[in-house]
Design a protein around this motif. Sequence first.
Motif, short mmCIF file in Angstrom:
data_model
loop_
_atom_site.label_atom_id
_atom_site.label_comp_id
_atom_site.label_asym_id
_atom_site.label_seq_id
_atom_site.Cartn_x
_atom_site.Cartn_y
_atom_site.Cartn_z
N PRO A 66 0.83 -1.21 0.00
CA PRO A 66 0.00 0.00 0.00
C PRO A 66 0.87 1.26 0.00
CG PRO A 66 -0.68 -1.55 1.72
CD PRO A 66 0.64 -2.02 1.21
N GLY A 67 0.33 2.32 -0.57
CA GLY A 67 1.04 3.59 -0.55
C GLY A 67 1.91 3.79 -1.77
N THR A 68 2.68 4.88 -1.74
CA THR A 68 3.50 5.27 -2.88
C THR A 68 4.82 4.54 -2.88
OG1 THR A 68 2.50 7.47 -2.90
CG2 THR A 68 4.60 7.22 -4.03
N GLN A 69 5.20 4.03 -4.03
CA GLN A 69 6.45 3.30 -4.19
C GLN A 69 7.30 4.02 -5.25
OE1 GLN A 69 6.86 0.77 -2.05
NE2 GLN A 69 4.73 1.14 -1.38
N VAL A 70 8.46 4.51 -4.84
CA VAL A 70 9.37 5.18 -5.76
C VAL A 70 10.76 5.15 -5.15
CG1 VAL A 70 8.96 7.47 -4.76
CG2 VAL A 70 9.76 7.27 -7.16
N ASN A 71 11.78 5.05 -5.98
CA ASN A 71 13.17 5.04 -5.50
C ASN A 71 13.78 6.42 -5.70
OD1 ASN A 71 13.43 2.28 -4.67
ND2 ASN A 71 13.50 1.68 -6.83
N LEU A 72 13.58 7.27 -4.72
CA LEU A 72 14.16 8.61 -4.79
C LEU A 72 15.66 8.53 -4.47
CD1 LEU A 72 11.38 10.79 -3.11
CD2 LEU A 72 11.86 10.49 -5.55
N ALA A 73 16.41 9.29 -5.21
CA ALA A 73 17.87 9.30 -5.05
C ALA A 73 18.39 10.60 -5.63
CB ALA A 73 18.49 8.09 -5.77
N PRO A 74 19.66 10.94 -5.37
CA PRO A 74 20.21 12.16 -5.97
C PRO A 74 20.05 12.15 -7.49
CG PRO A 74 21.69 11.32 -4.29
CD PRO A 74 20.62 10.30 -4.45
N GLY A 75 19.54 13.25 -8.02
CA GLY A 75 19.32 13.37 -9.45
C GLY A 75 17.94 12.95 -9.90
N VAL A 76 17.17 12.29 -9.00
CA VAL A 76 15.81 11.87 -9.33
C VAL A 76 14.84 12.95 -8.85
CG1 VAL A 76 14.01 10.15 -8.95
CG2 VAL A 76 16.40 9.43 -9.18
N ILE A 89 -0.06 4.67 -11.62
CA ILE A 89 1.17 3.99 -12.01
C ILE A 89 1.80 4.71 -13.19
CG2 ILE A 89 -0.05 2.37 -13.52
CD1 ILE A 89 1.96 0.20 -12.68
N VAL A 90 3.11 4.82 -13.19
CA VAL A 90 3.88 5.42 -14.28
C VAL A 90 4.85 4.36 -14.77
CG1 VAL A 90 5.42 7.29 -14.99
CG2 VAL A 90 3.74 7.68 -13.17
N SER A 95 10.31 -0.60 -22.24
CA SER A 95 11.03 -1.57 -21.40
C SER A 95 10.11 -2.31 -20.45
CB SER A 95 12.11 -0.85 -20.59
OG SER A 95 11.53 -0.02 -19.60
N GLY A 96 8.95 -1.73 -20.14
CA GLY A 96 8.05 -2.32 -19.17
C GLY A 96 8.39 -1.97 -17.74
N GLN A 97 9.41 -1.15 -17.51
CA GLN A 97 9.78 -0.77 -16.15
C GLN A 97 8.72 0.12 -15.53
OE1 GLN A 97 13.64 1.10 -16.46
NE2 GLN A 97 14.72 -0.86 -16.36
N VAL A 98 8.35 -0.17 -14.30
CA VAL A 98 7.45 0.69 -13.54
C VAL A 98 8.31 1.70 -12.79
CG1 VAL A 98 5.72 0.80 -11.72
CG2 VAL A 98 5.70 -1.11 -13.35
N LEU A 99 8.19 2.96 -13.14
CA LEU A 99 9.03 4.00 -12.56
C LEU A 99 8.55 4.41 -11.17
CD1 LEU A 99 9.51 6.29 -15.70
CD2 LEU A 99 10.74 4.20 -15.04
N ALA A 100 7.25 4.40 -10.96
CA ALA A 100 6.66 4.74 -9.65
C ALA A 100 5.22 4.27 -9.66
CB ALA A 100 6.74 6.25 -9.38
N ALA A 101 4.68 4.06 -8.49
CA ALA A 101 3.30 3.56 -8.40
C ALA A 101 2.71 3.91 -7.04
CB ALA A 101 3.25 2.05 -8.63
N PHE A 325 8.82 11.87 -17.51
CA PHE A 325 9.77 12.24 -18.56
C PHE A 325 11.05 12.84 -17.97
CE2 PHE A 325 5.95 12.25 -21.40
CZ PHE A 325 6.41 11.25 -22.26
N GLN A 326 10.96 13.45 -16.80
CA GLN A 326 12.15 13.94 -16.12
C GLN A 326 12.92 12.81 -15.44
OE1 GLN A 326 11.25 17.23 -13.43
NE2 GLN A 326 9.63 17.92 -14.80
N ALA A 327 12.18 11.78 -14.99
CA ALA A 327 12.79 10.73 -14.17
C ALA A 327 13.29 9.54 -14.97
CB ALA A 327 11.77 10.25 -13.13
N VAL A 328 12.70 9.28 -16.14
CA VAL A 328 13.07 8.08 -16.88
C VAL A 328 14.55 8.10 -17.23
CG1 VAL A 328 12.49 9.05 -19.16
CG2 VAL A 328 12.40 6.57 -18.80
N GLY A 329 15.22 6.99 -17.00
CA GLY A 329 16.66 6.91 -17.21
C GLY A 329 17.46 7.30 -15.99
N LYS A 330 16.80 7.86 -14.98
CA LYS A 330 17.48 8.28 -13.75
C LYS A 330 17.01 7.47 -12.54
CE LYS A 330 17.60 13.06 -15.44
NZ LYS A 330 17.08 14.44 -15.21
N VAL A 331 15.71 7.15 -12.51
CA VAL A 331 15.14 6.48 -11.36
C VAL A 331 15.21 4.97 -11.55
CG1 VAL A 331 12.78 6.48 -12.29
CG2 VAL A 331 13.13 6.43 -9.81
#
Length: 418
Positions: A66-76, A89-90, A95-101, A325-331
């Motif tokens: 439950p709740g928000t799932q995202v891997n925040l890190a420097p540059g993300v 969901i994003v 690639s099929g990668q789920v960036l955040a949900a 679009f800002q996060a793809v390739g970084k997160v």
Amino acid sequence: MSPVSPSGVRVRAGGARRSLLVASATLCSLAVTAPAALAAPSPTTSPTATPPAQMSTLGGARLGMPGTQVNLAPGVPVLPKGLTARSWIVSDAESGQVLAAHNAHWALPPASTLKMLFADTVLPRFPKDTRYRVAPADLKGVGDGSSVVGVKAGGTYSVRDLWLGVFLKSGNDAVHVLSAMNGGVKQTVQDMQEHAEELQALDTRVVSPDGYDAPEQVSSAYDLTLFARSGLQKKDFRDYCSTVSARFGGKEIRNTNRLLSGDSDVPVYRGIAGVKNGNTTHAGATFTGVAERGGKVLLVTVMNPEKHEHNEVYKETAKLFDWGFQAVGKVNPVGELVPPRSAAPAGASAGASPRQSPGTGGAPGAKAAASAPTVSGAGGAGTALAIAGGLLVLLGGGVFLVNRRWPLPDLMRRRSRP
């Protein structure tokens, strides 16, 4: 009928190279065993404000939390403020990668976004130039207050016109006519459920083909994204969902997807290319969209924003697209979109929960059509057609290969708008 479709996607002069729409890559996850899914709780069409503590983990353990799932890190970039949807969901469509949900597997009423599954199931079965005469019985069962495109009993319509009615006006009347051609509502619901299970959309229970509120009818942001990703592999699906306006029954109809057609408080989203919106009493507002920028293609699904402002579902979707679009390739991803059962690697778990059984997908019992006849009557046995749609799609033998260089449909070229 002369469809007009959106600006916002590039085409180089001379047609040397068009911008690219959605493609499911040769899923880099094919060599990875799909995670097993937990059995989803028995769903209801009376949503609460609290997601269940136990949800499916198909696509990754974090997608069942439950709740928000995202891997925040420097540059993300941080997630946008003001997100109120019960589920979203994003994902990277290629690639099929789920960036955040956020509550990605929460089974909720889907409203007309379920029409993506209807289209992905039924659309390949009838040539678009087939003409069908509507019987009064074909329109029985259309729910009170349904969105309609204006199909008339006794009228004759092309399959293409009916699909434009489904995608642009979310016409439940058009859905019921196409269902009659497919053998009836009951048969169509069964076909849709089987296809959902083939796609591993295991949160979904189909009761009505049009998404009209019905007891136990649910889907999830994760499943709706799978439907969109599968449907977008079909050229006709892409063409219909990207059409802004068309003629139907002597009048103009305009797409109710506001990120595609715009509204007073929602501009056309740059790079938008579909897919489908919905709104009912129990579901609230729901939406799945696909957009392309800088060679990246993202899918975003948003279900039932709790902020009840005009066009809120589109506003929150636009925020998530901007972030994506800002996060793809970084997160780093939090999960993945799984391939269909028939494309899963040999020996891999299909992720089925105990209540599901594998479906046949596609067009069960379909026969190839040699021509485009005129058919009529209620529940007419329409001739099925398996359409390749100009795409390289191989499902089976442990392979899920799709031509990554899908050209944008002609309808997606940049055009000026009034």
